[in-house]
Design an enzyme around this catalytic site. Sequence first.
Site, mmCIF file in Angstrom:
data_model
loop_
_atom_site.group_PDB
_atom_site.id
_atom_site.type_symbol
_atom_site.label_atom_id
_atom_site.label_comp_id
_atom_site.label_asym_id
_atom_site.label_seq_id
_atom_site.Cartn_x
_atom_site.Cartn_y
_atom_site.Cartn_z
ATOM 1 N N HIS A 99 0.839 -1.201 0.000
ATOM 2 C CA HIS A 99 0.000 0.000 0.000
ATOM 3 C C HIS A 99 0.868 1.243 0.000
ATOM 4 O O HIS A 99 1.915 1.292 0.631
ATOM 5 C CB HIS A 99 -0.971 0.012 1.184
ATOM 6 C CG HIS A 99 -0.358 -0.256 2.519
ATOM 7 N ND1 HIS A 99 0.120 -1.501 2.902
ATOM 8 C CD2 HIS A 99 -0.141 0.557 3.573
ATOM 9 C CE1 HIS A 99 0.577 -1.439 4.137
ATOM 10 N NE2 HIS A 99 0.448 -0.195 4.572
ATOM 11 N N HIS A 101 0.872 5.135 0.918
ATOM 12 C CA HIS A 101 0.192 6.176 1.696
ATOM 13 C C HIS A 101 0.303 7.516 0.979
ATOM 14 O O HIS A 101 1.385 7.878 0.501
ATOM 15 C CB HIS A 101 0.868 6.363 3.066
ATOM 16 C CG HIS A 101 0.727 5.227 4.010
ATOM 17 N ND1 HIS A 101 -0.260 5.177 4.959
ATOM 18 C CD2 HIS A 101 1.457 4.101 4.165
ATOM 19 C CE1 HIS A 101 -0.128 4.069 5.675
ATOM 20 N NE2 HIS A 101 0.900 3.390 5.216
#
Length: 141
Positions: A99, A101
């Site tokens: 992921h 951010h």
Amino acid sequence: MNDCIFCKIIDGTIPSVKIYEDENVYAFMDVAPLTKGHTLLVPKQHVKDLFEMPEEVAKNLYAVAPKIANAIKSAFNPAGMNTINNNGSFAGQTVFHYHLHFIPRYDETDGLKFKWETKQNEFTPEVLQQVASQITDSLNA
Ligand SMILES: [Zn+2]
């Protein structure tokens, strides 16, 4: 992956606040945001981290990154933005589905602190060349 929280978010088993979705990626609000607009962008394909990311997954993910960043910028006009990805527990990764951010920055008290203690004296030009050679050897292996 059956026990992956982000795979469950992508398939809707776990609810999320969605920002964007296409056939390859999913973007949603971080449930523990650092600042207003803190967003996560993930590939729909379960990929543990950047080290294991196929080139095609990277292409599709990073193709969308400027769109997400600009949407957050337009919405909130932050002073700046950090895009951060942690690979491995030691680097702070807590969910083992890649992921990225997007953390819009507003001021010095917004909760994100970096302290870079650079080591220029240690890494002379000669040492940098040795380090670079080790990396390029790996690239060409
Ligand atoms: Zn997953």
